[in-house]
Design an enzyme around this catalytic site. Structure first.
Site, PDB file in Angstrom:
ATOM      1  N   LYS A 107      -4.640   5.196   7.872  1.00 33.78           N
ATOM      2  CA  LYS A 107      -5.867   5.946   8.116  1.00 33.78           C
ATOM      3  C   LYS A 107      -6.039   6.314   9.589  1.00 33.78           C
ATOM      4  CE  LYS A 107      -8.260   4.399   3.971  1.00 33.78           C
ATOM      5  NZ  LYS A 107      -7.339   3.352   3.462  1.00 33.78           N
TER       6      LYS A 107
HETATM    7  C1  LIG Z   1      -7.167   3.359   2.132  1.00 34.93           C
HETATM    8  C2  LIG Z   1      -5.992   2.581   1.745  1.00 34.93           C
HETATM    9  C3  LIG Z   1      -5.293   2.857   0.569  1.00 34.93           C
HETATM   10  C4  LIG Z   1      -5.766   3.910  -0.397  1.00 34.93           C
HETATM   11  O1  LIG Z   1      -5.606   5.195   0.120  1.00 34.93           O
HETATM   12  P1  LIG Z   1      -6.326   6.433  -0.575  1.00 34.93           P
HETATM   13  O2  LIG Z   1      -5.980   7.614   0.248  1.00 34.93           O
HETATM   14  O3  LIG Z   1      -7.779   6.136  -0.585  1.00 34.93           O
HETATM   15  O4  LIG Z   1      -5.776   6.506  -1.962  1.00 34.93           O
HETATM   16  C5  LIG Z   1      -4.163   2.139   0.296  1.00 34.93           C
HETATM   17  N1  LIG Z   1      -3.746   1.146   1.116  1.00 34.93           N
HETATM   18  C6  LIG Z   1      -4.394   0.849   2.244  1.00 34.93           C
HETATM   19  C7  LIG Z   1      -3.903  -0.272   3.091  1.00 34.93           C
HETATM   20  C8  LIG Z   1      -5.528   1.554   2.597  1.00 34.93           C
HETATM   21  O5  LIG Z   1      -6.173   1.244   3.716  1.00 34.93           O
END
Ligand SMILES: *Cc1c(COP(=O)(O)O)cnc(C)c1O
Length: 438
Positions: A107
């Site tokens: 993210k």
């Molecule tokens: C946010 C997150 C996900 C999920 O990602 P999405 O784009 O919401 O499907 C998976 N793994 C981790 C570690 C995350 O932080």
């Protein structure tokens, strides 16, 4: 570049408006009017381009002049300032490490790019921009790090009490400055519902310049397509490439679909989830049944009603619902796993390859294994969405050994948590926002 809402394909808005609003007024999700393909020679010669070149070329192609090249180059260069290496477990199973940013999760890519873009679009405005975010764990940390001390911005993060790891919580609650945290006595879905309600509240939005930073913001989604190209570039064998995406809100997977639409030769996508499996269930049965999320080991994927599902449906849109479903399942396979299976997978990956995978990546590993049983020729890339040290107690218990915590995370444990406790209701949150920011 123009964008429409998934709920109304005949009205358009500018990139600036879509980025600053986050959510269209009709409560749909913004989508680009057209998704142009990248120049064919660029895709053929990916190896000649740096990660930053890739980011710039994708954005330039998609944005179609919405931001002058010179400014755009600066934005993409600033946003992509850490790498995304591919590590091979064996000939047909690879791991794309997306955890080399400040909060140790993928993210960071979206958050950094969004902070750059919002700051760019907010230039010349008198009021500060308030970024309101719901997090199930990782979003908040990445957004906090991405916006920290960005001029003209304030960040308010809602997170479910007791449902994020200690270190995740520290990432949300220790920065201070322009970052505030609200600890909600409820689930992630409660947090998300509160945020959605805030955006639809005209009284609030007339007093506070509000925007979102969840994966629903188009500026989070676009940079997540960069690393699909970056991963593909690093593969020695570029045939039959399949991406396996551990998923919660399905932003990451949707970004992969975007990359494919822009010309990346991906053969297939795998949607891997924990027991919060509404999308695998939909792919299997054609019925989409959102429900409250259940807590699991891979808690960043505990989502009962994934927001980006609307975008996935939009990408495979057909006049007939059944055709939309058929189109989608021709491109995406879904698999779901229990915590017990996930624990076994973390151990198996370590025992076989000496690689420490986190619980989210482990769900991806299981899904790729299962897919490859039926499709042995597939060359799979698992998105490793977070560093295993973010889930330290669980991973250490599974592997029965200690794991080294990267320095940038380790320093947090001594810092003091600052957060305001909130019931899982909109009213008190609104009051807080007006008192602190109005
Ligand atoms: C946010 C997150 C996900 C999920 O990602 P999405 O784009 O919401 O499907 C998976 N793994 C981790 C570690 C995350 O932080």
């Amino acid at each position: 570049m123009r964008l429409y809402s998934t709920k109304n394909r005949s009205e358009f808005t500018s990139l600036r408006e879509a980025v600053l609003r986050g959510l269209p007024p009709d409560n749909g999700l913004y989508m680009p009017e057209s998704i142009p393909a990248l120049p064919e020679p660029f895709i053929r010669n990916l190896k000649d381009y740096s990660f930053q070149d890739i980011a710039f070329t994708i954005t330039k192609t998609l944005f179609q002049g919405a931001i002058p090249d010179e400014d755009l180059r600066k934005i993409t260069d600033d946003a992509v300032n850490f790498e995304a290496p591919v590590v091979s477990l064996n000939e047909h199973q690879h791991i794309l490490e997306l955890f080399h940013g400040p909060s140790l999760a993928f993210k960071d890519f979206g958050a950094r790019f969004m902070a750059q873009l919002m700051s760019y679009f907010n230039q010349g405005e008198s009021r500060e921009l308030v970024i309101l975010v719901a997090t199930s764990g990782d979003t908040g940390g990445a957004v906090a790090a991405g916006f920290y001390q960005t001029p003209g911005t304030r960040v308010v993060i809602l997170y479910p009490k007791g449902k994020v790891s200690d270190l995740q919580e520290k990432q949300l609650t220790t920065l201070g400055h322009n970052i505030s945290a609200l600890e909600v006595e409820g689930t992630f879905d409660d947090c998300q519902a509160i945020v959605k309600q805030a955006f639809l509240d005209e009284e609030l939005t007339s007093r506070i310049r509000l925007t979102s930073a969840n994966s629903i913001n188009i500026s989070r989604l676009v940079p997540q397509s960069f690393y699909y190209f970056e991963a593909f570039k690093q593969l020695e064998n570029q045939e039959n490439v399949v991406f396996c995406v551990p998923s919660g809100n399905f932003g990451n997977l949707t970004a992969g679909l975007l990359a494919q639409r822009m010309g990346l030769p991906v053969q297939h996508f795998i949607a891997a989830t924990n027991i919060n499996d509404v999308v695998p269930e939909y792919l299997e049965s054609g019925a989409y049944t959102p429900r409250p999320s259940q807590r699991t080991l891979s808690n960043a994927m505990d989502v009962g009603n994934p927001s980006n599902f609307a975008r996935m449906q939009d990408l495979y849109h057909d006049l007939e619902e059944r055709s939309t479903w058929n189109n989608m399942k021709a491109s995406i396979s879904g698999y779901a796993y229990t915590d017990e299976a996930t624990r076994k997978a973390v151990k198996e990956v370590y025992d076989r390859y000496g690689y420490v995978i986190d619980p989210h990546g482990a769900v991806g590993y299981l899904a790729l294994q299962e897919y490859q049983e039926k499709n042995p020729g597939a060359n799979g890339v698992i998105l490793e969405t977070a560093h295993p040290a973010k889930f330290l107690p669980d991973v250490e218990a599974i592997l029965e050994q200690t794991i080294t915590v990267p320095e940038r995370l380790a320093v947090l444990s001594d810092k003091e948590k600052v957060a305001d406790l909130m019931p899982p209701e909109y009213g008190p949150v609104k009051k807080w926002l007006l008192e602190h920011l109005g």
